[in-house]
Design a protein around this motif. Structure first.
Motif, PDB file in Angstrom:
ATOM      1  N   LEU A 197     -22.709  72.221 -31.011  1.00  0.00           N
ATOM      2  CA  LEU A 197     -23.796  71.296 -30.780  1.00  0.00           C
ATOM      3  C   LEU A 197     -23.314  69.938 -30.940  1.00  0.00           C
ATOM      4  O   LEU A 197     -24.230  68.881 -30.236  1.00  0.00           O
ATOM      5  CB  LEU A 197     -24.804  71.602 -31.887  1.00  0.00           C
ATOM      6  N   GLY A 198     -22.292  69.404 -31.677  1.00  0.00           N
ATOM      7  CA  GLY A 198     -21.884  68.303 -31.656  1.00  0.00           C
ATOM      8  C   GLY A 198     -21.550  67.799 -29.911  1.00  0.00           C
ATOM      9  O   GLY A 198     -21.709  66.317 -29.883  1.00  0.00           O
ATOM     10  N   VAL A 199     -20.836  68.536 -29.618  1.00  0.00           N
ATOM     11  CA  VAL A 199     -20.553  68.197 -28.146  1.00  0.00           C
ATOM     12  C   VAL A 199     -21.541  67.588 -27.240  1.00  0.00           C
ATOM     13  O   VAL A 199     -21.707  66.818 -26.391  1.00  0.00           O
ATOM     14  CB  VAL A 199     -19.552  68.956 -27.399  1.00  0.00           C
ATOM     15  N   ILE A 200     -22.681  68.426 -27.565  1.00  0.00           N
ATOM     16  CA  ILE A 200     -24.070  68.337 -26.726  1.00  0.00           C
ATOM     17  C   ILE A 200     -24.465  66.896 -27.224  1.00  0.00           C
ATOM     18  O   ILE A 200     -25.279  66.309 -26.285  1.00  0.00           O
ATOM     19  CB  ILE A 200     -25.116  69.558 -26.964  1.00  0.00           C
ATOM     20  N   GLN A 201     -24.533  66.705 -28.391  1.00  0.00           N
ATOM     21  CA  GLN A 201     -25.126  65.633 -28.897  1.00  0.00           C
ATOM     22  C   GLN A 201     -24.396  64.505 -28.482  1.00  0.00           C
ATOM     23  O   GLN A 201     -25.073  63.347 -27.844  1.00  0.00           O
ATOM     24  CB  GLN A 201     -24.915  65.477 -30.549  1.00  0.00           C
ATOM     25  N   ILE A 202     -23.009  64.338 -28.303  1.00  0.00           N
ATOM     26  CA  ILE A 202     -22.465  63.189 -27.848  1.00  0.00           C
ATOM     27  C   ILE A 202     -22.443  63.140 -26.100  1.00  0.00           C
ATOM     28  O   ILE A 202     -23.044  61.870 -25.774  1.00  0.00           O
ATOM     29  CB  ILE A 202     -20.809  63.606 -27.807  1.00  0.00           C
ATOM     30  N   ILE A 203     -22.693  64.147 -25.460  1.00  0.00           N
ATOM     31  CA  ILE A 203     -23.267  64.050 -24.006  1.00  0.00           C
ATOM     32  C   ILE A 203     -24.462  63.555 -23.684  1.00  0.00           C
ATOM     33  O   ILE A 203     -24.804  62.534 -22.981  1.00  0.00           O
ATOM     34  CB  ILE A 203     -23.094  65.537 -23.407  1.00  0.00           C
ATOM     35  N   ILE A 204     -25.413  64.140 -24.571  1.00  0.00           N
ATOM     36  CA  ILE A 204     -26.919  63.665 -24.407  1.00  0.00           C
ATOM     37  C   ILE A 204     -26.987  62.200 -24.983  1.00  0.00           C
ATOM     38  O   ILE A 204     -27.761  61.335 -23.821  1.00  0.00           O
ATOM     39  CB  ILE A 204     -27.825  64.433 -25.085  1.00  0.00           C
ATOM     40  N   LEU A 205     -26.701  61.696 -25.943  1.00  0.00           N
ATOM     41  CA  LEU A 205     -26.723  60.343 -26.148  1.00  0.00           C
ATOM     42  C   LEU A 205     -25.850  59.295 -25.625  1.00  0.00           C
ATOM     43  O   LEU A 205     -26.507  58.302 -25.287  1.00  0.00           O
ATOM     44  CB  LEU A 205     -26.303  60.089 -27.948  1.00  0.00           C
ATOM     45  N   SER A 206     -25.084  59.878 -24.928  1.00  0.00           N
ATOM     46  CA  SER A 206     -23.920  58.941 -24.090  1.00  0.00           C
ATOM     47  C   SER A 206     -24.753  58.686 -22.982  1.00  0.00           C
ATOM     48  O   SER A 206     -25.103  57.555 -22.163  1.00  0.00           O
ATOM     49  CB  SER A 206     -22.678  59.491 -23.876  1.00  0.00           C
ATOM     50  N   LEU A 207     -25.469  59.561 -22.265  1.00  0.00           N
ATOM     51  CA  LEU A 207     -26.219  59.609 -21.127  1.00  0.00           C
ATOM     52  C   LEU A 207     -27.421  58.750 -21.302  1.00  0.00           C
ATOM     53  O   LEU A 207     -27.544  57.800 -20.339  1.00  0.00           O
ATOM     54  CB  LEU A 207     -26.649  61.052 -20.544  1.00  0.00           C
ATOM     55  N   VAL A 208     -27.865  58.808 -22.292  1.00  0.00           N
ATOM     56  CA  VAL A 208     -29.220  57.881 -22.534  1.00  0.00           C
ATOM     57  C   VAL A 208     -28.706  56.370 -22.725  1.00  0.00           C
ATOM     58  O   VAL A 208     -29.331  55.647 -21.956  1.00  0.00           O
ATOM     59  CB  VAL A 208     -29.811  58.519 -23.869  1.00  0.00           C
ATOM     60  N   GLY A 209     -27.657  56.194 -23.546  1.00  0.00           N
ATOM     61  CA  GLY A 209     -27.421  54.906 -23.798  1.00  0.00           C
ATOM     62  C   GLY A 209     -26.464  54.250 -22.290  1.00  0.00           C
ATOM     63  O   GLY A 209     -26.945  53.264 -22.203  1.00  0.00           O
ATOM     64  N   VAL A 210     -25.945  54.916 -21.662  1.00  0.00           N
ATOM     65  CA  VAL A 210     -25.212  54.575 -20.354  1.00  0.00           C
ATOM     66  C   VAL A 210     -26.270  54.288 -19.288  1.00  0.00           C
ATOM     67  O   VAL A 210     -26.393  53.134 -18.614  1.00  0.00           O
ATOM     68  CB  VAL A 210     -24.201  55.555 -19.914  1.00  0.00           C
ATOM     69  N   LEU A 211     -27.036  55.222 -19.248  1.00  0.00           N
ATOM     70  CA  LEU A 211     -28.050  55.546 -17.792  1.00  0.00           C
ATOM     71  C   LEU A 211     -29.247  54.428 -18.224  1.00  0.00           C
ATOM     72  O   LEU A 211     -29.587  53.714 -17.251  1.00  0.00           O
ATOM     73  CB  LEU A 211     -28.361  56.989 -17.593  1.00  0.00           C
ATOM     74  N   ALA A 212     -29.744  54.549 -19.417  1.00  0.00           N
ATOM     75  CA  ALA A 212     -30.822  53.882 -19.822  1.00  0.00           C
ATOM     76  C   ALA A 212     -30.719  52.448 -20.151  1.00  0.00           C
ATOM     77  O   ALA A 212     -31.736  51.647 -20.038  1.00  0.00           O
ATOM     78  CB  ALA A 212     -31.884  54.543 -20.691  1.00  0.00           C
ATOM     79  N   PHE A 213     -29.481  52.155 -20.850  1.00  0.00           N
ATOM     80  CA  PHE A 213     -29.369  50.774 -21.443  1.00  0.00           C
ATOM     81  C   PHE A 213     -28.200  50.140 -20.766  1.00  0.00           C
ATOM     82  O   PHE A 213     -28.066  49.043 -21.570  1.00  0.00           O
ATOM     83  CB  PHE A 213     -29.469  50.981 -23.031  1.00  0.00           C
ATOM     84  N   GLY A 214     -27.477  50.885 -20.178  1.00  0.00           N
ATOM     85  CA  GLY A 214     -26.122  49.957 -19.681  1.00  0.00           C
ATOM     86  C   GLY A 214     -24.941  49.890 -20.602  1.00  0.00           C
ATOM     87  O   GLY A 214     -24.303  48.815 -20.490  1.00  0.00           O
ATOM     88  N   ALA A 215     -24.938  50.808 -21.515  1.00  0.00           N
ATOM     89  CA  ALA A 215     -24.129  50.789 -22.642  1.00  0.00           C
ATOM     90  C   ALA A 215     -22.473  51.137 -21.690  1.00  0.00           C
ATOM     91  O   ALA A 215     -22.457  51.963 -20.771  1.00  0.00           O
ATOM     92  CB  ALA A 215     -23.968  51.938 -23.563  1.00  0.00           C
ATOM     93  N   ASN A 216     -21.479  50.570 -22.137  1.00  0.00           N
ATOM     94  CA  ASN A 216     -20.163  50.734 -21.684  1.00  0.00           C
ATOM     95  C   ASN A 216     -19.263  51.596 -22.489  1.00  0.00           C
ATOM     96  O   ASN A 216     -19.094  51.411 -23.695  1.00  0.00           O
ATOM     97  CB  ASN A 216     -19.256  49.370 -21.296  1.00  0.00           C
ATOM     98  N   LEU A 217     -18.738  52.731 -22.043  1.00  0.00           N
ATOM     99  CA  LEU A 217     -17.700  53.310 -22.800  1.00  0.00           C
ATOM    100  C   LEU A 217     -16.292  53.300 -22.148  1.00  0.00           C
ATOM    101  O   LEU A 217     -16.015  53.254 -21.196  1.00  0.00           O
ATOM    102  CB  LEU A 217     -18.290  54.691 -22.567  1.00  0.00           C
TER     103      LEU A 217
END
Length: 372
Positions: free
Chosen positions: A227-247
């Motif tokens: 579940l934690g891996v799923i959380q990281i993937i979902i939140l990262s996608l939202v942050g990067v694709l919707a708000f332009g966050a850099n990882l």
């Protein structure tokens, strides 16, 4: 053993899907919270986009006030409600009604005098008022140098550096903080099923079967890791694709921080389950712990922005070090060779040991088998 572990893992997955509260606190709540904060405080804002609405009053026009007015209009962050000076009464009315951020009153005497700034008392301590005050103070200093016919010998030039590949934006900071919060809640709220199972006598019946309780606990932890891996993937996608966050990911530090965080918050959830007689009591304690750490562990804003007397509290909370570890692995890419990284891991390991040992003792003293 493998077949038993597989069956237990499947059962744990079904139990997790059954609890809608767990899904809300682990997936939907962090996404909603992250989106709200990014919309309010993010958006790529910078100092250059800062604007303050002001008005100017010139009660006794003279050569000095005319020169100052001309220079004020060249300050890029000032937006004038009226291009021409207004009366004192009109300006004060706008301040009272909060139509403008400040009223600037030019000096009434030529050659020297006092420039006044009138603000609304309700906004006296807000960021815009403080910024306007600082800008106006700097403006007056420059005007004094100009009037004296000299230029200052020294000036300050502020720059910033970071260990990350790019400059850190608020979106990056908040995204990693919300990932840490989401993963922590997975452990804090994920053990609620143990309370229900103990109350219904399921744990007692399991202990009377050939089932290995150690495998049962291991299967539950593995489910929460997935579940934690799923959380990281979902939140990262939202942050990067919707708000332009850099990882900028360092897989080694990310993995170590992730496992240490999963361990410590599962241990805390296990401790809560050991002395909770009802699911409501468990959720109440988990919520208190989550809310306390959420606002003190640098999720939304750096710990350094807290009042000085309060900054010692985050340094004893495990979520502070977990979030710092996740930022090391997701945006700073520092690696695992820094002392601060391992000191944070050590503190989380200490929390884990204390919580697991305390929970184990409580379970033994309460005698689970006697619950039902």
């Amino acid at each position: 053993m493998g077949k038993q572990f597989s069956s237990m893992f499947t059962a744990q997955v079904k139990m997790m899907f059954r609890e809608k509260q767990v899904w809300f606190w682990n997936i939907f709540f962090p996404i909603i919270l992250m989106v709200l904060f990014m919309v309010i405080f993010g958006g790529g804002s910078s100092e250059s986009s800062f604007k303050a609405t002001v008005a100017v009053a010139d009660p006794s026009p003279n050569a000095s006030s005319s020169m100052l007015l001309k220079q004020l209009k060249q300050v890029p962050v000032f937006e004038f409600k009226e291009e021409q000076p207004v009366s004192l009464e009109q300006g004060q009315e706008w301040v009272e009604d909060k139509d403008i951020d400040a009223l600037i009153i030019l000096p009434a005497t030529e050659g020297a005098g006092e420039v006044q700034m009138v603000i609304n008392r309700e906004r006296e301590q807000n960021a815009t008022t403080q910024a306007v005050s600082g800008i106006l103070d700097q403006f007056i200093q420059q005007a004094n140098w100009s009037a004296a016919g000299t230029t200052p010998a020294y000036a300050i030039n502020i720059s910033s550096i970071t260990s990350a590949s790019d400059d850190i934006r608020y979106e990056d900071f908040l995204l990693t903080g919300m990932i840490g919060l989401s993963l922590s809640q997975s452990g804090l709220f994920g053990m609620v099923d143990l309370v229900d199972m103990r109350k219904r006598g399921i744990l007692k019946r399991l202990r009377m079967t050939p089932a290995r309780m150690g495998l049962f606990g291991l299967a539950g932890m593995l489910v929460r890791l997935v579940l934690g891996v799923i959380q990281i993937i979902i939140l990262s996608l939202v942050g990067v694709l919707a708000f332009g966050a850099n990882l900028h990911i360092n897989i080694f530090s990310l993995t170590i921080a992730f496992l240490a965080g999963a361990l410590v918050f599962n241990a805390m959830g296990y401790l809560f389950s050991s002395f909770s007689k009802t699911m409501e009591a468990y959720m109440g304690m988990a919520n208190i712990a989550s809310m306390l750490m959420m606002f003190l562990s640098g999720i939304f804003f750096p710990v350094e922005t807290l009042p000085e007397w309060l900054q010692t509290v985050p340094r004893i909370l495990p979520l502070t070090y977990f979030v710092e570890g996740m930022r090391d692995g997701l945006i700073y890419a520092n690696g695992i060779l820094t002392g601060s990284f391992w000191s944070g891991i050590g503190i989380m390991a200490l929390w884990s040991a204390v919580c697991f040992l305390a929970a184990g003792q409580i379970y033994k003293s309460k005698s689970i088998a006697a619950e039902r």
